[in-house]
Design an enzyme around this catalytic site. Structure first.
Site, short mmCIF file in Angstrom:
data_model
loop_
_atom_site.label_atom_id
_atom_site.label_comp_id
_atom_site.label_asym_id
_atom_site.label_seq_id
_atom_site.Cartn_x
_atom_site.Cartn_y
_atom_site.Cartn_z
N GLN A 9 46.50 65.03 -60.67
CA GLN A 9 45.77 64.93 -59.41
C GLN A 9 45.93 66.20 -58.58
O GLN A 9 47.00 66.81 -58.56
CB GLN A 9 46.27 63.72 -58.61
CG GLN A 9 45.31 63.28 -57.52
CD GLN A 9 45.53 61.83 -57.12
OE1 GLN A 9 46.09 61.05 -57.86
NE2 GLN A 9 45.06 61.47 -55.94
N SER A 90 51.34 63.66 -65.04
CA SER A 90 51.08 62.42 -64.31
C SER A 90 49.85 61.71 -64.88
O SER A 90 49.87 61.28 -66.03
CB SER A 90 50.97 62.68 -62.80
OG SER A 90 50.98 61.49 -62.07
N LEU A 91 48.75 61.58 -64.10
CA LEU A 91 47.58 60.91 -64.64
C LEU A 91 47.08 61.61 -65.91
O LEU A 91 46.45 61.00 -66.78
CB LEU A 91 46.45 60.84 -63.62
CG LEU A 91 45.56 62.07 -63.43
CD1 LEU A 91 44.35 62.04 -64.36
CD2 LEU A 91 45.09 62.20 -62.00
N ARG A 115 45.05 52.21 -61.69
CA ARG A 115 46.24 52.96 -61.29
C ARG A 115 46.04 53.62 -59.93
O ARG A 115 46.91 53.56 -59.06
CB ARG A 115 46.54 54.03 -62.35
CG ARG A 115 47.82 54.84 -62.15
CD ARG A 115 47.99 55.79 -63.34
NE ARG A 115 49.22 56.56 -63.30
CZ ARG A 115 49.36 57.76 -62.75
NH1 ARG A 115 48.31 58.33 -62.14
NH2 ARG A 115 50.51 58.39 -62.78
N HIS A 199 55.39 58.75 -57.52
CA HIS A 199 56.56 59.00 -58.36
C HIS A 199 57.89 58.84 -57.63
O HIS A 199 58.77 59.68 -57.71
CB HIS A 199 56.45 60.38 -59.02
CG HIS A 199 55.27 60.52 -59.92
ND1 HIS A 199 55.16 59.83 -61.11
CD2 HIS A 199 54.13 61.23 -59.79
CE1 HIS A 199 53.99 60.13 -61.67
NE2 HIS A 199 53.35 60.96 -60.88
N GLN A 248 56.60 55.68 -65.62
CA GLN A 248 56.11 56.93 -65.04
C GLN A 248 55.65 56.77 -63.59
O GLN A 248 55.74 57.71 -62.80
CB GLN A 248 54.95 57.44 -65.90
CG GLN A 248 54.38 58.79 -65.50
CD GLN A 248 52.86 58.77 -65.51
OE1 GLN A 248 52.24 58.02 -64.77
NE2 GLN A 248 52.29 59.60 -66.36
#
Length: 307
Positions: A9, A90-91, A115, A199, A248
């Site tokens: 992101q 991440s994503l 998500r 996170h 995660q």
């Protein structure tokens, strides 16, 4: 040896995917399938904006994935034949798994929509914050968050490279961390313009939501191993991948270690699809590695000729 890597992101921008879709039938098919999966015209939002709507987590996450997969498919590359590993920030881990065949495209788009919505809803706007510590390594960042927590949540979120660590947590704790970071030697400590504290433990409701979402989806072993964010180690087991994707959401993105471990395993060429965010990090982690960013049709043509 190559690794294909996929951005997270913040790499979204108005206009993304537009030229790809106009030029490549394969790219256009990706965007059309994602639109159908989500029941919205995400491709139009990507191409035309507005920027504030594209930046919403629920839109940015599937949009960044769609753009990267469109770039990969426009290149027509056999991933298993050209890459030894995949990884994503991440994503981007979902994008990597889509590229490697663990999830199909429709499933990936829907998972990322879920998500994004769950991460945004986990913490009321204004209650959390994130900050980048520049000129600070993981040890300094850990000392900062330990001192700043004072009974609240404050954690290392992204260990990006040797000089950039992102922290996350309750707003008051992160604001305390800004001052403490300077005392502990960070060159700069700046709040990030994000809508939620990703996170960290405050994301537990989103992790629970993803546990439910991932429980019912079809998954296949990846065509090549995935270097997982939370372990910085290669993984191929579907059951383990599912568990790590849930972990995660609240866990640290160990990007620095992931890249270093891939380099130690023999990767000499990192190819970033759909962005130019990870490449500079890779060069700071593995200075001798070759980095290729693939964003435009010219980039695609150059890559195809090269590999």
């Amino acid at each position: 040896m190559r690794a294909f890597i996929f951005p997270g992101q913040g790499s979204q921008s108005v206009g993304m995917g537009k030229t790809l879709a106009e030029t490549s039938p394969a790219a256009r098919a990706v965007l059309e399938e994602v639109d159908a999966a989500l029941g919205q015209s995400l491709a139009r939002l990507m191409a035309e904006g507005p920027a504030d709507e594209l930046t919403l987590t629920e839109n940015a996450q599937p949009a960044i994935m769609a753009n990267a997969i469109a770039t990969l498919r426009a290149a027509g590359i056999d991933l298993a034949g050209k890459a030894r590993f995949v990884a994503g920030h991440s994503l981007g881990e979902y994008t990597a798994l889509c590229a490697a065949g663990t999830f199909d495209l429709t499933t990936t788009a829907r998972l990322l929509k879920t998500r994004g919505l769950a991460m945004q809803a986990a913490v009321p706007v204004g209650d959390g914050a994130m900050a980048a510590l520049l000129g600070a390594d993981l040890a300094v960042a850990q000392a900062v968050v330990d001192a700043a927590a004072q009974g609240e949540v404050c954690a290392v979120a992204n260990d990006n490279d040797p000089s950039q660590v992102v922290i996350s947590g309750s707003k008051a704790a992160v604001e305390r961390a800004l001052e403490i970071a300077k005392e502990k030697g960070a060159k700069r400590a700046i709040l990030l313009p994000v809508s939620a504290p990703f996170h960290c433990a405050l994301m537990q409701p989103a992790a629970d939501a993803m546990a439910g979402a991932l429980a019912g989806v079809a998954m296949a072993p990846p065509a090549v191993p995935l270097y997982a964010n939370v372990t910085a180690e290669p993984v191929e087991s579907v059951d383990t991948i599912r568990e790590l994707l849930i972990e995660q959401v609240t866990g640290i993105v160990r990007w620095r270690e992931s890249v270093a471990n891939m380099a130690a395993a023999g990767v000499t060429h990192f190819v970033e699809f759909g962005g130019k965010v990870l490449g500079p990090m890779v060069k700071r982690i593995a200075p001798d590695a070759q980095v290729t960013n693939v964003v435009t049709m010219d980039d695609i043509d150059a890559l195809v000729k090269e590999i």
